[in-house]
Enzyme design. Structure first.
Site: not given
Ligand SMILES: NC(=O)c1ccc[n+]([C@@H]2O[C@H](COP(=O)([O-])OP(=O)(O)OC[C@H]3O[C@@H](n4cnc5c(N)ncnc54)[C@H](OP(=O)(O)O)[C@@H]3O)[C@@H](O)[C@H]2O)c1
Length: 289
Positions: A102, A150, A12, A125
């Site tokens: 968070d 979020w 995302q 997580y």
């Molecule tokens: N989403 C939330 O609500 C949220 C909340 C708080 C913090 N965050 C943090 O914000 C950041 C961005 O989150 P997001 O929502 O954009 O996450 P996301 O949409 O799940 O994207 C994560 C990316 O990481 C890739 N990935 C997963 N496993 C991998 C691996 N083994 N090697 C290389 N790439 C890999 C995924 O690829 P695939 O799709 O191919 O698996 C995807 O492109 C993260 O650090 C997350 O922890 C997110």
């Protein structure tokens, strides 16, 4: 012209960063399977090969419930890999940008969390992300750890916004959790803020390196968030939903326990970088427009 490496371009946040970071210099963007953070040495080898001045890690294991049973994988991707990438960044004197969550907090404080509050994750997580933060800091280089919350994108149909819109076309009543509160954060806003900081150059970031909370301004329960999504839906006439009821987290048991009040106070970010974070409502309005 800076050479920037973006890891996790298909997520995302990564999708948005791929577009915003392209304005800053020569951008190389990768994702799984070109790079597999479960085998962090693949990231290390790539960094040694291209020698970037800035590394932005938007990749993570984000399946919060699944992480309870896939602990080894989540640990490697969220804890070990960021530590190793940050060590490589340190060797090159490159800026390392990393995102955290968070969910490092237990949600018992009752008011928005600041960076100095003591983390106490309730789920695996959160524990893996907290260890990632620790290892990035321990690497001793120039880092920005941006804790967010979020995160949503209209592109992701399986995310919260997409699901609420989908359910609103399938059901007459919706029940949404009203006792989980945090900051809904638009992925594009997060990418734009990151890019604005990086645009100010390495020296500017060296002076301000550290841990920051960066999320949509203000906070809401999932119930309130869903209410506004339905209100702002540009195709409201397609909705079948007539009423939305508040529910309790305990009504929907999940493998991973979530903090109840994990809103982030982002004042340190705003004051340090002189940037104004839009309210979560304003950002949502722009996102659905
Ligand atoms: N989403 C939330 O609500 C949220 C909340 C708080 C913090 N965050 C943090 O914000 C950041 C961005 O989150 P997001 O929502 O954009 O996450 P996301 O949409 O799940 O994207 C994560 C990316 O990481 C890739 N990935 C997963 N496993 C991998 C691996 N083994 N090697 C290389 N790439 C890999 C995924 O690829 P695939 O799709 O191919 O698996 C995807 O492109 C993260 O650090 C997350 O922890 C997110």
């Amino acid at each position: 012209m800076a050479c920037i490496l973006l890891i996790g371009k298909n997520g995302q946040l990564g999708w948005e960063l791929h577009r915003t970071l392209a304005t800053l210099g020569e951008l190389m963007a990768v994702d799984y399977p070109e790079i597999d953070l479960e085998h962090p040495e693949t990231g290390r080898d790539l960094i040694r090969q291209i020698r970037p001045q800035m590394i932005v890690n938007a990749a993570a294991y984000t399946a919060v419930d699944q992480a309870e049973t896939e602990q080894e994988r989540a640990w490697k991707i969220n804890a070990i890999a960021p530590g190793l990438l940050a060590e490589e960044a340190q060797r090159l004197n490159a800026v390392f940008v990393h995102y955290s969550t968070d969910y490092v907090f237990d949600g018992k404080k009752g008011t928005p969390y600041i960076e100095d509050d003591i983390p106490n994750p309730l789920n695996f997580y959160g524990r893996s992300k907290l260890e990632g933060e620790r290892l990035v800091q321990e690497a001793g280089g120039v880092f920005l750890i941006l804790r967010t919350s979020w995160v949503y994108s209209l592109r992701q149909k399986g995310g919260f916004v997409g699901k609420v819109l989908q359910w609103s076309r399938q059901q007459e009543t919706l029940r949404m959790v009203a006792d989980q509160v945090s900051n809904p954060t638009w992925a594009r806003m997060l990418a734009e803020m990151t890019t604005q900081i990086l645009a100010r150059g390495e020296d500017y970031i060296h002076e301000r390196a550290g841990l920051y909370h960066l999320a949509g301004s203000g906070f809401a329960s999932r119930f309130e968030w869903a209410q506004l999504i339905l209100e702002l839906d540009p195709h409201r006439q397609e909705q079948t939903v007539k009423v939305i009821f508040p529910a309790l987290t305990s009504d929907f048991p999940t493998p991973a326990q979530r903090p109840l009040f994990s809103a982030l106070d982002c004042s340190r970010f705003g004051n340090s970088f002189h940037l104004v974070l839009p309210s979560w409502q304003k950002a949502l309005r722009l996102a659905v427009d």
